[in-house]
Design a protein around this motif. Structure first.
Motif, PDB file in Angstrom:
ATOM      1  N   VAL A 235     -48.303   1.767   1.542  1.00 57.01           N
ATOM      2  CA  VAL A 235     -47.418   3.157   2.217  1.00 57.01           C
ATOM      3  C   VAL A 235     -46.563   2.776   3.095  1.00 57.01           C
ATOM      4  O   VAL A 235     -46.866   2.260   4.018  1.00 57.01           O
ATOM      5  N   ALA A 236     -45.208   3.234   2.694  1.00 55.09           N
ATOM      6  CA  ALA A 236     -44.075   3.084   3.793  1.00 55.09           C
ATOM      7  C   ALA A 236     -44.276   3.851   4.984  1.00 55.09           C
ATOM      8  O   ALA A 236     -44.708   4.853   5.246  1.00 55.09           O
ATOM      9  N   THR A 237     -44.166   2.907   6.155  1.00 56.63           N
ATOM     10  CA  THR A 237     -44.163   3.477   7.456  1.00 56.63           C
ATOM     11  C   THR A 237     -42.856   3.218   8.091  1.00 56.63           C
ATOM     12  O   THR A 237     -42.316   2.041   7.848  1.00 56.63           O
ATOM     13  N   SER A 238     -42.662   3.726   9.216  1.00 55.95           N
ATOM     14  CA  SER A 238     -41.290   3.533   9.825  1.00 55.95           C
ATOM     15  C   SER A 238     -41.436   2.459  10.768  1.00 55.95           C
ATOM     16  O   SER A 238     -42.441   2.666  11.371  1.00 55.95           O
ATOM     17  N   PRO A 239     -40.597   1.407  11.119  1.00 48.94           N
ATOM     18  CA  PRO A 239     -40.483   0.488  11.975  1.00 48.94           C
ATOM     19  C   PRO A 239     -40.687   1.143  13.284  1.00 48.94           C
ATOM     20  O   PRO A 239     -41.076   0.579  14.159  1.00 48.94           O
ATOM     21  N   SER A 240     -40.137   2.222  13.512  1.00 46.95           N
ATOM     22  CA  SER A 240     -40.208   3.118  14.934  1.00 46.95           C
ATOM     23  C   SER A 240     -40.006   4.396  14.653  1.00 46.95           C
ATOM     24  O   SER A 240     -39.169   4.689  13.957  1.00 46.95           O
ATOM     25  N   PHE A 241     -40.902   5.163  15.520  1.00 49.32           N
ATOM     26  CA  PHE A 241     -40.831   6.685  15.105  1.00 49.32           C
ATOM     27  C   PHE A 241     -39.591   7.408  14.905  1.00 49.32           C
ATOM     28  O   PHE A 241     -39.423   8.179  14.316  1.00 49.32           O
ATOM     29  N   PHE A 242     -38.782   7.104  16.001  1.00 50.73           N
ATOM     30  CA  PHE A 242     -37.480   7.565  16.171  1.00 50.73           C
ATOM     31  C   PHE A 242     -36.195   6.503  15.696  1.00 50.73           C
ATOM     32  O   PHE A 242     -34.858   6.893  16.073  1.00 50.73           O
ATOM     33  N   ASN A 243     -36.296   5.461  15.468  1.00 51.92           N
ATOM     34  CA  ASN A 243     -35.453   4.427  15.084  1.00 51.92           C
ATOM     35  C   ASN A 243     -35.090   4.614  13.642  1.00 51.92           C
ATOM     36  O   ASN A 243     -35.452   3.567  12.818  1.00 51.92           O
ATOM     37  N   PHE A 244     -34.491   5.618  13.372  1.00 46.38           N
ATOM     38  CA  PHE A 244     -34.306   5.893  11.736  1.00 46.38           C
ATOM     39  C   PHE A 244     -32.812   5.539  11.666  1.00 46.38           C
ATOM     40  O   PHE A 244     -31.928   5.633  12.262  1.00 46.38           O
ATOM     41  N   ASP A 245     -32.467   5.077  10.342  1.00 44.84           N
ATOM     42  CA  ASP A 245     -31.062   4.951   9.899  1.00 44.84           C
ATOM     43  C   ASP A 245     -30.671   6.362   9.653  1.00 44.84           C
ATOM     44  O   ASP A 245     -31.279   7.395   9.572  1.00 44.84           O
ATOM     45  N   LEU A 246     -29.310   6.639   9.338  1.00 44.69           N
ATOM     46  CA  LEU A 246     -28.827   7.734   8.960  1.00 44.69           C
ATOM     47  C   LEU A 246     -29.253   8.721   7.729  1.00 44.69           C
ATOM     48  O   LEU A 246     -29.463   9.843   8.134  1.00 44.69           O
ATOM     49  N   VAL A 247     -29.535   7.874   6.861  1.00 47.90           N
ATOM     50  CA  VAL A 247     -29.977   8.693   5.584  1.00 47.90           C
ATOM     51  C   VAL A 247     -31.336   9.239   5.927  1.00 47.90           C
ATOM     52  O   VAL A 247     -31.787  10.391   5.877  1.00 47.90           O
ATOM     53  N   THR A 248     -32.092   8.530   6.840  1.00 48.98           N
ATOM     54  CA  THR A 248     -33.638   8.963   7.130  1.00 48.98           C
ATOM     55  C   THR A 248     -33.717  10.040   7.996  1.00 48.98           C
ATOM     56  O   THR A 248     -34.168  10.879   8.109  1.00 48.98           O
ATOM     57  N   LEU A 249     -32.573   9.855   9.140  1.00 51.23           N
ATOM     58  CA  LEU A 249     -32.396  10.923  10.160  1.00 51.23           C
ATOM     59  C   LEU A 249     -31.987  12.225   9.544  1.00 51.23           C
ATOM     60  O   LEU A 249     -32.568  13.229   9.771  1.00 51.23           O
ATOM     61  N   LEU A 250     -30.930  12.268   8.198  1.00 51.57           N
ATOM     62  CA  LEU A 250     -30.471  13.569   7.780  1.00 51.57           C
ATOM     63  C   LEU A 250     -31.598  13.964   6.774  1.00 51.57           C
ATOM     64  O   LEU A 250     -31.926  15.228   6.915  1.00 51.57           O
ATOM     65  N   ALA A 251     -32.687  12.999   6.467  1.00 50.13           N
ATOM     66  CA  ALA A 251     -33.621  13.697   5.712  1.00 50.13           C
ATOM     67  C   ALA A 251     -34.649  14.415   6.805  1.00 50.13           C
ATOM     68  O   ALA A 251     -35.281  15.680   6.224  1.00 50.13           O
ATOM     69  N   VAL A 252     -34.903  13.799   7.835  1.00 45.52           N
ATOM     70  CA  VAL A 252     -35.892  14.479   8.780  1.00 45.52           C
ATOM     71  C   VAL A 252     -35.312  15.791   9.260  1.00 45.52           C
ATOM     72  O   VAL A 252     -36.097  16.672   9.335  1.00 45.52           O
ATOM     73  N   PHE A 253     -33.906  15.951   9.628  1.00 46.67           N
ATOM     74  CA  PHE A 253     -33.387  17.182  10.063  1.00 46.67           C
ATOM     75  C   PHE A 253     -33.426  17.948   8.958  1.00 46.67           C
ATOM     76  O   PHE A 253     -33.428  19.277   9.266  1.00 46.67           O
ATOM     77  N   GLY A 254     -33.130  17.572   7.862  1.00 46.28           N
ATOM     78  CA  GLY A 254     -33.130  18.669   6.575  1.00 46.28           C
ATOM     79  C   GLY A 254     -34.443  19.131   6.453  1.00 46.28           C
ATOM     80  O   GLY A 254     -34.646  20.274   6.191  1.00 46.28           O
ATOM     81  N   TRP A 255     -35.595  18.313   6.662  1.00 44.78           N
ATOM     82  CA  TRP A 255     -37.010  18.967   6.624  1.00 44.78           C
ATOM     83  C   TRP A 255     -37.373  19.726   7.706  1.00 44.78           C
ATOM     84  O   TRP A 255     -37.875  20.871   7.353  1.00 44.78           O
TER      85      TRP A 255
END
Length: 343
Positions: free
Chosen positions: A32-52
């Motif tokens: 199960v994929a987990t993030s290396p750091s809760f707020f250390n996202f790359d741009l695509v992940t960050l956009l997905a989080v803000f979109g969510w």
């Protein structure tokens, strides 16, 4: 929305795999994929989080407007429209080349993997509606706040991953803060309480299950393909649930259809809600894929805090001081979870 390298780059710092006999890997290879750091996202992940965040808060307020301003009290029917729209737009998106459809491969695989996901989703909707029939929304929200903890438990039971004890501790302020935010309006009905607990547990299972389907080496569905595959069985189940929970849709169909045909504004709001639901489903899958099932539910509690703020700004409702204290506790818990994920 094809599979990216994000899931491959994610490291499992929050969740440590068990070691089998003679240092061999355990029998199941589910990851199960987990993030290396809760707020250390790359741009695509960050956009997905803000979109969510955006679509989650948007759909809550749009649905509130439909149910309160237009007095259209058929939430399961609206949810059915959400899935119909999700099937339509996912089909169009695949046909236009935004994603290549990943085939399921066999009826047995569909029965073992896709059908349970749809069933758990629909059962959570049913249990949630039963809970709201007997509980105030505020009390149901208190129970829902425990979803991150249920997700940790589901992840432990459904996968071959062990979880650090610090993660369990971080769930206490994250869940407790949101529960405190709704405490002053709480009223207890045991049937409603157990229905809310059941709905919360099912949402946690769905989050973990979709994480497996999105990241497991044997599956690795992309977001559009998974939504496309789970929509048809979900629609069938939701239609049955609509007839059970909201029989007026069938018994008084002429009145309801005339209301919809004569009220263009209501139809517009329902369609807008369905469009938002499509994008929310996609963002839900993407955030799960790029981070983890636990992170998705932690973000869900942050969403509750943001929803309180947005609700105050839009509907001008008063919020007790205790609710603001609960919001602060939740945000502190999320920060603690962030620190744990970095360690």
């Amino acid at each position: 929305m094809n599979d990216t390298n994000n899931s491959n780059n994610n490291t499992t710092r929050l969740i440590r795999p068990r070691v089998g006999v003679n240092n061999q890997p355990p029998r199941s290879s589910t990851t199960v994929a987990t993030s290396p750091s809760f707020f250390n996202f790359d741009l695509v992940t960050l956009l997905a989080v803000f979109g969510w965040f955006f679509f989650n808060i948007s759909i809550a307020n749009v649905n509130k407007w439909i149910f309160s301003h237009h007095a259209f009290h058929y939430p399961v029917f609206v949810t059915t429209m959400h899935m119909v729209c999700s099937l339509f737009f996912s089909t169009i998106s695949i046909r236009l080349g935004f994603s290549s459809l990943k085939p399921i491969g066999s009826w047995d695989k569909w029965r073992r993997k896709i059908l349970p996901l749809a069933a758990v989703f629909c059962a959570s909707v049913a249990a949630g509606n039963i809970a709201l029939r007997y509980l105030f929304v505020s009390y149901a929200q208190m129970v829902t706040a425990t979803t991150p903890l249920f997700t940790v438990i589901a992840l432990r039971l459904l996968t071959t991953k062990s979880i650090r004890w610090e993660v369990y501790l971080a769930m206490i302020p994250i869940a407790g803060g949101v529960a405190l935010s709704s405490w002053q309006e709480a009223d207890l009905n045991w049937l409603g309480f157990f229905a809310a607990i059941f709905a919360t547990a099912l949402r946690a299972v769905k989050s973990v299950w979709q994480g497996i389907l999105l990241s497991d080496d044997d599956d690795k569905f992309d977001a559009l393909s998974l939504l496309y595959h789970m929509s048809p069985p979900s629609i069938v189940m939701l239609i049955a649930m609509t007839l059970f929970f909201e029989p007026a849709i069938l018994l008084d169909w002429q009145t309801i259809s005339s209301t919809l045909l004569s009220n263009f504004e209501l139809v517009t709001w329902i369609f807008l809600s369905a469009v938002i639901a499509f994008f929310l489903n996609i963002m839900n899958f993407l955030v799960t894929k790029f981070t983890s099932a636990i992170t998705l539910q932690v973000l869900g509690n942050v969403k509750v805090v943001l929803s309180i703020i947005v609700s105050v700004l839009i509907f001008q409702n008063s919020v007790p001081a205790l609710s603001w204290v609960g919001c602060i506790i939740t945000l502190l818990g999320v920060n603690w979870y962030s620190v744990i994920s970095k360690s």
